[in-house]
Scaffold this motif. Sequence first.
Motif, PDB file in Angstrom:
ATOM      1  N   CYS A 431       0.820  -1.214   0.000  1.00  0.00           N
ATOM      2  CA  CYS A 431       0.000   0.000   0.000  1.00  0.00           C
ATOM      3  C   CYS A 431       0.855   1.265   0.000  1.00  0.00           C
ATOM      4  O   CYS A 431       1.753   1.427   0.817  1.00  0.00           O
ATOM      5  CB  CYS A 431      -0.919   0.000   1.219  1.00  0.00           C
ATOM      6  N   LYS A 432       0.507   2.203  -0.891  1.00  0.00           N
ATOM      7  CA  LYS A 432       1.280   3.446  -1.030  1.00  0.00           C
ATOM      8  C   LYS A 432       0.991   4.447   0.086  1.00  0.00           C
ATOM      9  O   LYS A 432       1.708   5.422   0.234  1.00  0.00           O
ATOM     10  CB  LYS A 432       0.988   4.086  -2.386  1.00  0.00           C
ATOM     11  N   LEU A 433      -0.067   4.218   0.865  1.00  0.00           N
ATOM     12  CA  LEU A 433      -0.386   5.122   1.975  1.00  0.00           C
ATOM     13  C   LEU A 433       0.239   4.666   3.291  1.00  0.00           C
ATOM     14  O   LEU A 433       0.288   5.429   4.256  1.00  0.00           O
ATOM     15  CB  LEU A 433      -1.905   5.226   2.154  1.00  0.00           C
ATOM     16  N   ALA A 434       0.698   3.426   3.331  1.00  0.00           N
ATOM     17  CA  ALA A 434       1.124   2.837   4.603  1.00  0.00           C
ATOM     18  C   ALA A 434       2.475   3.369   5.064  1.00  0.00           C
ATOM     19  O   ALA A 434       3.316   3.798   4.269  1.00  0.00           O
ATOM     20  CB  ALA A 434       1.172   1.319   4.481  1.00  0.00           C
ATOM     21  N   ASN A 463      -6.914  -4.899  16.077  1.00  0.00           N
ATOM     22  CA  ASN A 463      -6.935  -4.450  14.683  1.00  0.00           C
ATOM     23  C   ASN A 463      -5.674  -3.650  14.387  1.00  0.00           C
ATOM     24  O   ASN A 463      -5.372  -2.670  15.073  1.00  0.00           O
ATOM     25  CB  ASN A 463      -8.170  -3.594  14.409  1.00  0.00           C
ATOM     26  N   VAL A 464      -4.947  -4.070  13.343  1.00  0.00           N
ATOM     27  CA  VAL A 464      -3.633  -3.509  13.027  1.00  0.00           C
ATOM     28  C   VAL A 464      -3.726  -2.733  11.723  1.00  0.00           C
ATOM     29  O   VAL A 464      -4.092  -3.287  10.681  1.00  0.00           O
ATOM     30  CB  VAL A 464      -2.583  -4.630  12.902  1.00  0.00           C
ATOM     31  N   ASN A 465      -3.383  -1.445  11.778  1.00  0.00           N
ATOM     32  CA  ASN A 465      -3.496  -0.578  10.610  1.00  0.00           C
ATOM     33  C   ASN A 465      -2.151   0.053  10.273  1.00  0.00           C
ATOM     34  O   ASN A 465      -1.413   0.462  11.172  1.00  0.00           O
ATOM     35  CB  ASN A 465      -4.517   0.537  10.885  1.00  0.00           C
ATOM     36  N   GLY A 466      -1.863   0.183   8.990  1.00  0.00           N
ATOM     37  CA  GLY A 466      -0.562   0.684   8.573  1.00  0.00           C
ATOM     38  C   GLY A 466      -0.444   2.186   8.460  1.00  0.00           C
ATOM     39  O   GLY A 466       0.644   2.706   8.213  1.00  0.00           O
ATOM     40  N   CYS A 467      -1.560   2.900   8.632  1.00  0.00           N
ATOM     41  CA  CYS A 467      -1.562   4.367   8.509  1.00  0.00           C
ATOM     42  C   CYS A 467      -2.772   4.893   9.270  1.00  0.00           C
ATOM     43  O   CYS A 467      -3.518   4.119   9.868  1.00  0.00           O
ATOM     44  CB  CYS A 467      -1.608   4.767   7.035  1.00  0.00           C
ATOM     45  N   GLY A 483      -0.457   2.487  12.728  1.00  0.00           N
ATOM     46  CA  GLY A 483       0.951   2.487  12.359  1.00  0.00           C
ATOM     47  C   GLY A 483       1.559   3.874  12.252  1.00  0.00           C
ATOM     48  O   GLY A 483       0.960   4.794  11.684  1.00  0.00           O
ATOM     49  N   GLN A 484       2.748   4.030  12.793  1.00  0.00           N
ATOM     50  CA  GLN A 484       3.527   5.250  12.654  1.00  0.00           C
ATOM     51  C   GLN A 484       4.978   4.942  13.000  1.00  0.00           C
ATOM     52  O   GLN A 484       5.279   3.873  13.536  1.00  0.00           O
ATOM     53  CB  GLN A 484       2.985   6.362  13.549  1.00  0.00           C
TER      54      GLN A 484
END
Length: 559
Positions: A431-434, A463-467, A483-484
């Motif tokens: 993903c280009k936003l992650a 729940n794991v999010n990349g952005c 994510g950060q």
Amino acid sequence: MSTPARPANRHHKRPRGEGQWALGYREPLNKNEENKKADDGLNVRQRIIDIYSKGGFDSIDPADLRGRMRWYGLYTQRKPGIDGGKTAILEPEELDDRYFMLRVRIDGGQLDLKQLRVIADISNDYARGTADITDRQNIQLHWIEIESVPDIWNRLEAVGLSTTEACGDTPRVVMGCPLAGIDAAEVIDGTAQIADITSRYVGDKAFSNLPRKFKSAVSGCSAHCTVHEINDIAFVGVTHEGEQGFDVWVGGGLSTNPMFAKRLGAFVRPEQVHEVWAGVCGIFRDYGYRRLRHRARIKFLINDWGAEKFREILETEYLGYRLADGPAPEEPRGGRRDHVGVFPQKDGNFYVGFAPRVGRVDGDTLHRIADIAERHGSGRVRTTVEQKMVILDVAPDQVDSIVAELEAVDLRVNPSTFRRQTMACTGIEYCKLAIVETKATAVKLIDELETRLPGFTEPLTINVNGCPNSCARIQVADIGLKGQLVVNDKGEQVEGFQVHLGGSIGVNPNFGRKVRGLKATAEELPGYVERVVRNFDKQKNEGETFSEWVQRADEADLK
């Protein structure tokens, strides 16, 4: 395909600067709107077939590459080797790889074995074996080359599947309960209504230029498995004066500005669902905010108008009739919403729900699932909104055998809480936003927690999010991980997560609590989650959920 009438009355007060078509504001106010005005996204299909698939990646017009191709489920994926610190700095063409993610829309999560095998073959032939089940019941493939797309479409369409409007500013997949029509406890079967909406309106240019994406759900599930609280529009099964129908909710959504959907208080009869859907979508098209992308979702419009005004506009300008007042849905039945496990159908057979690891499967695994289902007399499988799958129509004498076969290939019918209730978005892998890795991080977290907390059986969503965009619904998870980049104890910038705690939907919906300064590196994550889960386990009252405990817990016990 039918096109709903344009509203006659366009005199609702709202600053013209929001770019609302219904107020006469037709000039595009940003590049996305300019791109859509220049050419409808649906028109890109023929260019892909005639030009791009023959001329290759370098022949693709940039306006199609980063815009209109989404109308057919195609996004360029992230070029490998670009770290998360560069996500917001680099230009789109620097992030673009020459390969695509392709999203296959699976309305209602409904697949037969022929369809599943076609997706499996496409995965193996064109996508390097990749396949991810999403939290909106779709299947995503990676490493797709533009030259392959026409053949992929031919294969999908031959079995009744498509990628039309799987992405873009369009009506995305319509979610439904995977047990629709078979669950003895369901209020109403929404299958016909999903088919009605998709056959009438998906690919209809009346709805192919919305201000932003439009997410729908139709379900009579008594567990409320399609999370109506966070969809743009959701129809929820209810009984009103002895008649089965739907309660309609509008304006839910998460991302960086989370809002729960609002009830319109209207009872919608089954035959009215497609008209009400088209009316709500039409309001969004005409009155939705088109000036700023981050304010263009329907949730901002209904938040400003309120449910009462929204319903009035719907009835007077779009439907031309009043809807009956109706009841709110019953509270969801207890337990988890994911349909994992073995449960009876109303026809005497059983359904068997199982948990891959955070939705990640592959072409061979999809073939294996089809083979296992077929060997046990089933011709139907379903995807869920929790990145899981369900096999329907298993005879009683076949249950033990199918469970054993699924478990033998690591498709858990009786998973740990951590396998069962951990979700992850695509992450930096594609993903280009992650900003950070998600799938592998979540798999490692599951393995660690199963080892460290083998006796823990309470419901617990992670729940794991990349952005910050919340594709994995971090704000409504017990433990939501955003994510950060964070600084570790050596002073190095590394992948990590901001922690949201105690989010929930259902009986007591609320967004997760952000504890000041609470962040963890990816390496620290298993230790942190173990610590907070042990604190919950020690301190919880009888029947108390993790979310309820978080609301009263001392901050020290959450760190």
